[in-house]
Design a protein around this motif. Structure first.
Motif, PDB file in Angstrom:
ATOM      1  N   GLU A   4       0.826  -1.203   0.000  1.00 46.05           N
ATOM      2  CA  GLU A   4       0.000   0.000   0.000  1.00 46.05           C
ATOM      3  C   GLU A   4       0.867   1.262   0.000  1.00 46.05           C
ATOM      4  O   GLU A   4       0.524   2.256  -0.666  1.00 46.05           O
ATOM      5  N   VAL A   5       1.979   1.233   0.731  1.00 43.27           N
ATOM      6  CA  VAL A   5       2.896   2.371   0.711  1.00 43.27           C
ATOM      7  C   VAL A   5       3.445   2.567  -0.693  1.00 43.27           C
ATOM      8  O   VAL A   5       3.532   3.700  -1.204  1.00 43.27           O
ATOM      9  N   VAL A   6       3.833   1.483  -1.349  1.00 43.06           N
ATOM     10  CA  VAL A   6       4.350   1.572  -2.723  1.00 43.06           C
ATOM     11  C   VAL A   6       3.285   2.140  -3.651  1.00 43.06           C
ATOM     12  O   VAL A   6       3.555   2.992  -4.497  1.00 43.06           O
ATOM     13  N   SER A  35      14.406  -6.282   8.922  1.00 43.02           N
ATOM     14  CA  SER A  35      14.285  -7.709   8.596  1.00 43.02           C
ATOM     15  C   SER A  35      15.051  -8.060   7.322  1.00 43.02           C
ATOM     16  O   SER A  35      15.728  -9.090   7.259  1.00 43.02           O
ATOM     17  N   VAL A  36      14.958  -7.207   6.298  1.00 39.31           N
ATOM     18  CA  VAL A  36      15.644  -7.509   5.034  1.00 39.31           C
ATOM     19  C   VAL A  36      17.091  -7.014   5.038  1.00 39.31           C
ATOM     20  O   VAL A  36      17.873  -7.373   4.164  1.00 39.31           O
ATOM     21  N   GLY A  37      17.433  -6.134   6.010  1.00 37.65           N
ATOM     22  CA  GLY A  37      18.820  -5.709   6.161  1.00 37.65           C
ATOM     23  C   GLY A  37      19.261  -4.578   5.262  1.00 37.65           C
ATOM     24  O   GLY A  37      20.469  -4.364   5.085  1.00 37.65           O
ATOM     25  N   GLU A  55      12.499  -1.843  -4.962  1.00 33.64           N
ATOM     26  CA  GLU A  55      11.899  -2.181  -6.250  1.00 33.64           C
ATOM     27  C   GLU A  55      11.816  -3.689  -6.454  1.00 33.64           C
ATOM     28  O   GLU A  55      10.828  -4.198  -6.996  1.00 33.64           O
ATOM     29  N   VAL A  56      12.854  -4.418  -6.013  1.00 34.95           N
ATOM     30  CA  VAL A  56      12.825  -5.887  -6.125  1.00 34.95           C
ATOM     31  C   VAL A  56      11.690  -6.455  -5.286  1.00 34.95           C
ATOM     32  O   VAL A  56      10.904  -7.305  -5.743  1.00 34.95           O
ATOM     33  N   ARG A  59       8.221  -5.831  -6.765  1.00 39.82           N
ATOM     34  CA  ARG A  59       7.849  -6.736  -7.869  1.00 39.82           C
ATOM     35  C   ARG A  59       7.311  -8.056  -7.344  1.00 39.82           C
ATOM     36  O   ARG A  59       6.431  -8.658  -7.941  1.00 39.82           O
ATOM     37  N   HIS A  60       7.875  -8.517  -6.222  1.00 40.16           N
ATOM     38  CA  HIS A  60       7.412  -9.787  -5.644  1.00 40.16           C
ATOM     39  C   HIS A  60       6.113  -9.617  -4.859  1.00 40.16           C
ATOM     40  O   HIS A  60       5.342 -10.578  -4.709  1.00 40.16           O
ATOM     41  N   ALA A  61       5.878  -8.432  -4.314  1.00 42.83           N
ATOM     42  CA  ALA A  61       4.732  -8.235  -3.416  1.00 42.83           C
ATOM     43  C   ALA A  61       3.410  -8.558  -4.105  1.00 42.83           C
ATOM     44  O   ALA A  61       2.533  -9.207  -3.518  1.00 42.83           O
TER      45      ALA A  61
END
Length: 289
Positions: A4-6, A35-37, A55-56, A59-61
């Motif tokens: 939603e933020v994106v 969490s993702v670092g 961005e990566v 695309r998966h979200a």
């Protein structure tokens, strides 16, 4: 929240759309970055811009949320009996008598449910259930105390008692009797059925004081009746069989002492609460009644 933020380009807009406060959204996004670092957003004027990592993930979200939605829809269809599959393993006479009205009843109310039928005599059908090759097994027993499976392992629903009858050619001297004592048939030639039925039959004859002269053994119910009609022997079989096969050249009579087999449905313990399994068990009980 990230998606939603994106989509909206700001924490404030995402918070309004999702019904959260802006600090709550900001805190969750910081937790996601930990969490993702790596950072996922950078400030760009009054809005946000995605980093390369952001961005990566973006695309998966979409695919992740789509998969979750698809899974939810499929689970809802199964729990509401709009879809699903159930596999039944049944012995031949149950396949011919209990299964057709059961399946017809379910298909009329829940056409999206797929029903697969396997055929097997007990105890092979119950073994198939234990291996996971089917979801419900229809089986019969003769000695209730000694043949019941572990109740902690399997759930058992008793469906009906199926009396045993003796099949005789119409020309047989005892064909006019209303019932026939097993001991009166000691000198006859016999046609025996499946392994479990044959074992019980031999035990019953022993209790009546004789050892049967078995000329033929077959689990084909039509073949049994045809052999009897041809005068090649007589047979004891469950009355259920004659509800769908009745050879015109034979008669059936109750055998005394009265004997029967118990027909039951089995499923793994706990699986009786799975919606499609519960539906099938209820329909089988209605068909048996």
């Amino acid at each position: 929240m990230f998606d939603e933020v994106v989509r909206t380009g700001s924490f404030a807009a995402a918070a309004r759309n999702l019904g959260y406060t802006q600090p709550a959204i900001s805190q969750q996004m910081k937790g996601l970055e930990r969490s993702v670092g790596t950072p996922l957003f950078v400030r760009a004027g009054r809005g946000l811009r995605l980093t390369e990592a952001g961005e990566v993930l973006a695309r998966h979200a979409e695919g992740i949320l789509g998969s979750i939605s698809s899974a939810q829809n499929q689970m809802t269809a199964i729990t509401r009996l709009k879809a699903g599959r159930i596999r039944i393993c049944a012995f031949p006479s149950a396949s011919a008598t209990l299964i057709p009205p059961t399946v017809a009843s379910i298909k009329a109310r829940h056409p999206g449910i797929r029903i697969e039928l396997l055929e097997g005599e007990p105890p092979a059908s119950v073994d198939a259930l234990r291996r996971g090759d089917c979801d419900i097994a229809l089986a019969f027993t003769y000695e209730a105390a000694s043949e019941q499976p572990d109740p902690d392992e399997l759930f058992r629903l008793e469906l009906l008692d199926d009396p045993l009858i003796v099949l005789l050619p119409r020309s047989h001297p005892l064909a006019r009797r209303r019932s026939v004592e097993l001991a009166q048939l000691a000198e006859e030639r016999w046609i025996a059925g499946c392994v479990r039925c044959r074992s019980h039959f031999v035990q019953s004859c022993a209790a009546a004081g004789f050892e049967p002269d078995i000329d033929f053994t077959t689990d084909d119910n039509l073949a049994v009746q045809s052999l009897v009609a041809a005068g090649l022997g007589i047979a004891v079989m469950p009355r259920m069989v004659q509800s769908f096969i009745r050879h015109p050249k034979i008669v059936s009579r109750p055998v005394t002492p009265a004997d029967s087999r118990t027909v039951a449905a089995y499923t793994l313990a706990g699986h009786q609460n799975v919606p499609v399994t519960r539906l099938m068990l209820e329909a089988l009980q209605q068909a048996a009644d």
